[in-house]
Design an enzyme around this catalytic site. Sequence first.
Site, PDB file in Angstrom:
ATOM      1  N   ALA A  66       0.850  -1.187   0.000  1.00  0.00           N
ATOM      2  CA  ALA A  66       0.000   0.000   0.000  1.00  0.00           C
ATOM      3  C   ALA A  66       0.887   1.240   0.000  1.00  0.00           C
ATOM      4  O   ALA A  66       2.080   1.173   0.300  1.00  0.00           O
ATOM      5  CB  ALA A  66      -0.909  -0.007   1.218  1.00  0.00           C
ATOM      6  N   GLY A 112      -0.421  -5.211   1.054  1.00  0.00           N
ATOM      7  CA  GLY A 112      -1.692  -5.142   0.354  1.00  0.00           C
ATOM      8  C   GLY A 112      -1.675  -5.841  -0.982  1.00  0.00           C
ATOM      9  O   GLY A 112      -2.717  -6.281  -1.481  1.00  0.00           O
ATOM     10  N   GLU A 135       3.922  -6.086   7.386  1.00  0.00           N
ATOM     11  CA  GLU A 135       3.319  -4.973   8.122  1.00  0.00           C
ATOM     12  C   GLU A 135       3.839  -4.786   9.541  1.00  0.00           C
ATOM     13  O   GLU A 135       3.892  -3.662  10.046  1.00  0.00           O
ATOM     14  CB  GLU A 135       1.791  -5.138   8.157  1.00  0.00           C
ATOM     15  CG  GLU A 135       1.083  -4.808   6.853  1.00  0.00           C
ATOM     16  CD  GLU A 135       0.984  -5.984   5.904  1.00  0.00           C
ATOM     17  OE1 GLU A 135       0.243  -5.921   4.927  1.00  0.00           O
ATOM     18  OE2 GLU A 135       1.683  -7.011   6.143  1.00  0.00           O
TER      19      GLU A 135
END
Length: 260
Positions: A66, A112, A135
């Site tokens: 992302a 993502g 993440e």
Amino acid sequence: MQYENIKVEIQNRILYITINRAAKLNALNKYTLLELNSAIHELHNNSQAGGAIITGDGPKAFVAGADISEFADFDIEQGKLLAKDGHNTVFNLIENSPKPVIAAVNGFALGGGLELAMACHIRVASENAKLGLPEVGLGLIPGYGGTQRLTQLVGKAKALELIMTADMVTAEEAKTLGLVNHVTTQDDLMAKCEEIMNKILVKAPLAIASAIRAINAHFKASEGGYSVEIDEFATCFGTEDFKEGTQAFLEKRKANFQGK
């Protein structure tokens, strides 16, 4: 819709969706997610499209994550809305699509990007693919369904290891784990996806949609997978495709399904 961050075209009943931000390693920003939402609705509503193949532009990345700059200053409520909107408008929309969606994973599929691939029904990776959910290195966890779909695909223990270490896996490792269905050379990636899709597209479209709904129900606590299977199985008996399929079988000819 006029697309700027993705490319969309239909050829031979396949809707090709290409994340078109190679300079940013095809990272998902809010505008790209909006365009993906529109493209998936186009898949659902366009009678000329029987299924979709999603890939990233260029050889380096499917989607490398992302766009972190968009949410670096978010608070708790903004973070919750970000994840919820992503689930509802893109990732769950793909997973629950009544038409098949295949991810052609070329290069990096991280964060993502891997979550996007996992939302698709089938994943094919090129030999140079690297997949992971990094993440925790940002002080986050996957927020677009990654904790759930990775666990469904590879099991609890391996999902915990991959998420907590933030390790990447190669395409071959991903295949061994069940994270991807097939591994090909980069040159053969799209051809393999098309081969699989074309096998699906000659089958009964309404039965394909029923199969997707029944299989997805297995992973939803609010639904009984066996009950959904029974209902979907019964529904198929009311379709013209069922009559055509059984008649073709009895007459020893190829079925001509119309999606009715």
